[in-house]
Scaffold this motif. Structure first.
Motif, PDB file in Angstrom:
ATOM      1  N   UNK A  19      50.911  36.226  28.491  1.00  0.00           N
ATOM      2  CA  UNK A  19      50.803  36.935  29.765  1.00  0.00           C
ATOM      3  C   UNK A  19      50.061  36.074  30.792  1.00  0.00           C
ATOM      4  N   UNK A  20      50.497  36.165  32.006  1.00  0.00           N
ATOM      5  CA  UNK A  20      49.855  35.436  33.098  1.00  0.00           C
ATOM      6  C   UNK A  20      49.396  36.436  34.146  1.00  0.00           C
ATOM      7  N   UNK A  21      48.549  35.974  35.051  1.00  0.00           N
ATOM      8  CA  UNK A  21      48.112  36.839  36.142  1.00  0.00           C
ATOM      9  C   UNK A  21      47.944  36.032  37.414  1.00  0.00           C
ATOM     10  N   UNK A  22      48.000  36.732  38.522  1.00  0.00           N
ATOM     11  CA  UNK A  22      47.720  36.163  39.837  1.00  0.00           C
ATOM     12  C   UNK A  22      46.413  36.763  40.336  1.00  0.00           C
ATOM     13  N   UNK A  23      45.658  35.992  41.068  1.00  0.00           N
ATOM     14  CA  UNK A  23      44.445  36.508  41.701  1.00  0.00           C
ATOM     15  C   UNK A  23      44.869  37.174  43.009  1.00  0.00           C
ATOM     16  N   UNK A  24      44.603  38.467  43.116  1.00  0.00           N
ATOM     17  CA  UNK A  24      44.913  39.175  44.358  1.00  0.00           C
ATOM     18  C   UNK A  24      43.835  38.909  45.406  1.00  0.00           C
ATOM     19  N   UNK A  25      42.583  38.988  44.967  1.00  0.00           N
ATOM     20  CA  UNK A  25      41.468  38.785  45.882  1.00  0.00           C
ATOM     21  C   UNK A  25      40.272  38.301  45.070  1.00  0.00           C
ATOM     22  N   UNK A  26      39.473  37.418  45.687  1.00  0.00           N
ATOM     23  CA  UNK A  26      38.295  36.896  45.010  1.00  0.00           C
ATOM     24  C   UNK A  26      37.149  36.782  46.009  1.00  0.00           C
ATOM     25  N   UNK A  27      35.962  37.145  45.529  1.00  0.00           N
ATOM     26  CA  UNK A  27      34.769  37.115  46.367  1.00  0.00           C
ATOM     27  C   UNK A  27      33.713  36.234  45.725  1.00  0.00           C
ATOM     28  N   UNK A  28      32.901  35.622  46.566  1.00  0.00           N
ATOM     29  CA  UNK A  28      31.741  34.867  46.100  1.00  0.00           C
ATOM     30  C   UNK A  28      30.499  35.631  46.535  1.00  0.00           C
ATOM     31  N   UNK A  29      29.576  35.790  45.618  1.00  0.00           N
ATOM     32  CA  UNK A  29      28.323  36.503  45.893  1.00  0.00           C
ATOM     33  C   UNK A  29      27.315  35.490  46.430  1.00  0.00           C
ATOM     34  N   UNK A  30      26.824  35.721  47.662  1.00  0.00           N
ATOM     35  CA  UNK A  30      25.839  34.832  48.279  1.00  0.00           C
ATOM     36  C   UNK A  30      24.748  35.687  48.897  1.00  0.00           C
ATOM     37  N   UNK A  31      23.525  35.528  48.398  1.00  0.00           N
ATOM     38  CA  UNK A  31      22.369  36.272  48.929  1.00  0.00           C
ATOM     39  C   UNK A  31      22.633  37.771  49.012  1.00  0.00           C
ATOM     40  N   UNK A  32      23.213  38.333  47.960  1.00  0.00           N
ATOM     41  CA  UNK A  32      23.456  39.769  47.906  1.00  0.00           C
ATOM     42  C   UNK A  32      24.647  40.231  48.722  1.00  0.00           C
ATOM     43  N   UNK A  33      25.370  39.313  49.325  1.00  0.00           N
ATOM     44  CA  UNK A  33      26.525  39.658  50.152  1.00  0.00           C
ATOM     45  C   UNK A  33      27.796  39.106  49.505  1.00  0.00           C
ATOM     46  N   UNK A  34      28.857  39.912  49.508  1.00  0.00           N
ATOM     47  CA  UNK A  34      30.155  39.477  48.982  1.00  0.00           C
ATOM     48  C   UNK A  34      30.967  38.832  50.093  1.00  0.00           C
ATOM     49  N   UNK A  35      31.388  37.586  49.876  1.00  0.00           N
ATOM     50  CA  UNK A  35      32.177  36.853  50.863  1.00  0.00           C
ATOM     51  C   UNK A  35      33.559  36.602  50.276  1.00  0.00           C
ATOM     52  N   UNK A  36      34.590  37.027  51.001  1.00  0.00           N
ATOM     53  CA  UNK A  36      35.967  36.838  50.540  1.00  0.00           C
ATOM     54  C   UNK A  36      36.322  35.353  50.642  1.00  0.00           C
ATOM     55  N   UNK A  37      36.700  34.770  49.493  1.00  0.00           N
ATOM     56  CA  UNK A  37      37.105  33.365  49.470  1.00  0.00           C
ATOM     57  C   UNK A  37      38.560  33.229  48.991  1.00  0.00           C
ATOM     58  N   UNK A  38      39.312  34.305  49.112  1.00  0.00           N
ATOM     59  CA  UNK A  38      40.701  34.330  48.644  1.00  0.00           C
ATOM     60  C   UNK A  38      41.548  33.255  49.311  1.00  0.00           C
ATOM     61  N   UNK A  39      41.248  32.942  50.526  1.00  0.00           N
ATOM     62  CA  UNK A  39      42.037  31.954  51.268  1.00  0.00           C
ATOM     63  C   UNK A  39      41.829  30.527  50.757  1.00  0.00           C
ATOM     64  N   UNK A  40      40.849  30.322  49.895  1.00  0.00           N
ATOM     65  CA  UNK A  40      40.544  28.980  49.397  1.00  0.00           C
ATOM     66  C   UNK A  40      41.279  28.618  48.106  1.00  0.00           C
ATOM     67  N   UNK A  41      42.021  29.584  47.544  1.00  0.00           N
ATOM     68  CA  UNK A  41      42.793  29.304  46.332  1.00  0.00           C
ATOM     69  C   UNK A  41      44.248  29.701  46.558  1.00  0.00           C
ATOM     70  N   UNK A  42      45.123  29.191  45.708  1.00  0.00           N
ATOM     71  CA  UNK A  42      46.537  29.539  45.760  1.00  0.00           C
ATOM     72  C   UNK A  42      46.733  30.831  44.965  1.00  0.00           C
ATOM     73  N   UNK A  43      46.949  31.934  45.666  1.00  0.00           N
ATOM     74  CA  UNK A  43      47.070  33.228  44.989  1.00  0.00           C
ATOM     75  C   UNK A  43      48.437  33.434  44.342  1.00  0.00           C
ATOM     76  N   UNK A  44      49.350  32.494  44.510  1.00  0.00           N
ATOM     77  CA  UNK A  44      50.645  32.585  43.832  1.00  0.00           C
ATOM     78  C   UNK A  44      50.623  31.867  42.483  1.00  0.00           C
TER      79      UNK A  44
END
Length: 73
Positions: A19-44
Motif C-alpha cells: 500500500x502507498x499513500x500521498x501526503x494531503x497536508x503537512x505542518x511543521x511545529x515551530x514555537x508552539x505554532x503549526x506552519x503549513x509546509x505542504x507546498x515544499x513537498x510533492x504531494x503526488x
C-alpha cells in the motif's frame, strides 16, 4: 523538527503491491505554532512508508534524520 501530516491511501494499488499513500497536508511545529509546509513537498509522490517520508523530510530540510519527529493525524 516536529512534523504532523494527513495522508490518504491510494485506492488504485494492486493487491500484490505494498500500500502507498500521498501526503494531503503537512505542518511543521515551530514555537508552539503549526506552519503549513505542504507546498515544499510533492504531494503526488507515492510514499511506501512513513519511514520514507521521514527520510524525505530530513533531506528536504537539510537536517539529520534523528532531528525529525513525524506523526500522522
Amino acid at each position: 523538527m516536529i512534523f504532523t501530516f494527513i495522508s490518504n491511501k491510494n485506492a488504485n494499488c494492486a493487491r500484490n503491491e505494498r500500500p502507498v499513500f500521498h501526503v494531503q497536508q503537512i505542518w511543521r511545529q515551530v514555537d508552539g505554532e503549526r506552519i503549513d509546509v505542504s507546498h515544499l513537498i510533492d504531494r503526488t509522490y507515492e510514499y511506501q512508508s512513513v519511514r520514507e517520508l521521514h527520510w524525505h523530510l530530513a533531506d528536504r530540510f537539510l537536517s539529520p534524520v534523528r532531528s525529525i519527529s513525524l506523526s500522522r493525524m
